[in-house]
Design a protein around this motif. Structure first.
Motif, PDB file in Angstrom:
ATOM      1  N   ARG A 123      -8.535  -5.992  -2.201  1.00 49.61           N
ATOM      2  CA  ARG A 123      -8.391  -5.862  -3.645  1.00 49.61           C
ATOM      3  C   ARG A 123      -7.752  -4.526  -3.993  1.00 49.61           C
ATOM      4  O   ARG A 123      -7.816  -3.564  -3.244  1.00 49.61           O
ATOM      5  N   MET A 124      -7.133  -4.472  -5.158  1.00 52.34           N
ATOM      6  CA  MET A 124      -6.398  -3.299  -5.573  1.00 52.34           C
ATOM      7  C   MET A 124      -7.322  -2.134  -5.895  1.00 52.34           C
ATOM      8  O   MET A 124      -8.359  -2.291  -6.510  1.00 52.34           O
ATOM      9  N   HIS A 125      -6.912  -0.924  -5.449  1.00 55.17           N
ATOM     10  CA  HIS A 125      -7.600   0.312  -5.800  1.00 55.17           C
ATOM     11  C   HIS A 125      -6.527   1.327  -6.161  1.00 55.17           C
ATOM     12  O   HIS A 125      -5.636   1.590  -5.373  1.00 55.17           O
ATOM     13  N   VAL A 126      -6.602   1.898  -7.354  1.00 53.85           N
ATOM     14  CA  VAL A 126      -5.620   2.876  -7.788  1.00 53.85           C
ATOM     15  C   VAL A 126      -6.337   4.177  -8.131  1.00 53.85           C
ATOM     16  O   VAL A 126      -7.303   4.184  -8.895  1.00 53.85           O
TER      17      VAL A 126
ATOM     18  N   TRP B 169       0.852  -1.178   0.000  1.00 54.10           N
ATOM     19  CA  TRP B 169       0.000   0.000   0.000  1.00 54.10           C
ATOM     20  C   TRP B 169       0.887   1.227   0.000  1.00 54.10           C
ATOM     21  O   TRP B 169       1.822   1.325   0.815  1.00 54.10           O
ATOM     22  N   LEU B 170       0.660   2.161  -0.930  1.00 52.40           N
ATOM     23  CA  LEU B 170       1.449   3.382  -1.036  1.00 52.40           C
ATOM     24  C   LEU B 170       0.556   4.593  -0.805  1.00 52.40           C
ATOM     25  O   LEU B 170      -0.569   4.634  -1.297  1.00 52.40           O
ATOM     26  N   TYR B 171       1.074   5.579  -0.080  1.00 49.86           N
ATOM     27  CA  TYR B 171       0.356   6.836   0.104  1.00 49.86           C
ATOM     28  C   TYR B 171       1.323   7.992  -0.145  1.00 49.86           C
ATOM     29  O   TYR B 171       2.362   8.091   0.517  1.00 49.86           O
TER      30      TYR B 171
ATOM     31  N   ALA C 227      -2.287   3.929  -3.639  1.00 46.58           N
ATOM     32  CA  ALA C 227      -2.412   2.734  -4.478  1.00 46.58           C
ATOM     33  C   ALA C 227      -2.175   1.519  -3.594  1.00 46.58           C
ATOM     34  O   ALA C 227      -1.339   1.555  -2.688  1.00 46.58           O
ATOM     35  N   GLU C 228      -2.907   0.459  -3.834  1.00 51.94           N
ATOM     36  CA  GLU C 228      -2.693  -0.799  -3.113  1.00 51.94           C
ATOM     37  C   GLU C 228      -2.796  -1.947  -4.101  1.00 51.94           C
ATOM     38  O   GLU C 228      -3.626  -1.916  -5.003  1.00 51.94           O
ATOM     39  N   PHE C 229      -1.919  -2.935  -3.945  1.00 46.95           N
ATOM     40  CA  PHE C 229      -1.890  -3.992  -4.946  1.00 46.95           C
ATOM     41  C   PHE C 229      -1.218  -5.248  -4.413  1.00 46.95           C
ATOM     42  O   PHE C 229      -0.412  -5.219  -3.475  1.00 46.95           O
TER      43      PHE C 229
END
Length: 206
Positions: free
Chosen positions: A194-197, A139-141, A164-166
């Motif tokens: 689940r991924m959300h960008v 997870w990136l912020y 973003a998370e993946f």
């Protein structure tokens, strides 16, 4: 308590203070270069003249709180990072930065396993994406600047406040856009949703 014990093994307090102040200049120069900043750019941000900044970095100008505070704000670092103050005895996490693939990673967690958190500083540079995959979830912020993220068929630019998370089993790569340094928080662990960008497409992507 003897005078030597009170002053410490390295001599009187004045000598210790001189040693601390003597290390400020090289630390300022290294931090500026790490962030990809120029003296003129830092001068515009802080209001401190280029000549004064140059003298500070070379050790010809004695650092003062009036000079160091705006520099610390410009680089978004605590003041004690500029003067090299020793960690204090409180519960806050103060772990040494790690250099990894040319970027600086500041650990925010102490435990060796489980979820790992970092503050990451990506310097400005020109890189070709090299997507890779591995077990885990990330997870990136974004805190500041811009970061390019290549994830599977996605090629996006993350800006401040975006996340973003993946699943890291998906081939991925992230790095400098070449436009300036970036700072972001990274959480890595074995599980996730689940991924959300939420980001803007890179230039040229339809």
């Amino acid at each position: 308590m003897t005078r030597q014990a009170h002053e410490g093994e390295d001599g009187p307090p004045e000598a210790s203070m001189d040693a601390v102040l003597g290390g400020v200049g090289p630390r300022l120069r290294a931090l500026r270069k790490e962030r990809g900043a120029t003296l003129s750019g830092l001068s515009e941000t802080t209001g401190i003249s280029v000549s004064t900044l140059s003298r500070l970095e070379s050790g010809l100008r004695k650092p003062s709180l009036e000079l160091l505070l705006p520099i610390a704000r410009a680089h978004q670092v605590p003041l004690d990072e500029l003067v090299g103050a020793p960690p204090v005895g409180d519960p806050r996490v103060r772990l040494k930065p790690i250099r990894h693939f040319g970027r600086t990673m500041i650990p925010l967690t102490r435990q060796p396993g489980g979820l790992q958190a970092y503050k990451v500083i990506e310097p400005v540079r020109q890189l070709e994406p090299d997507p890779r995959s591995h077990e885990g979830y990330e997870w990136l912020y974004m805190l500041s600047g811009k970061l390019r993220l290549v994830l599977g068929d996605h090629d996006v630019i993350l800006g401040p406040g975006e996340a973003a998370e993946f699943d890291t089993r998906v081939p991925h790569w992230f790095g400098s856009t070449g436009e300036g340094p970036a700072e972001f928080l990274s959480l890595f662990g074995p599980q996730g949703e689940r991924m959300h960008v939420r980001a803007r497409p890179a230039r040229g992507e339809s």
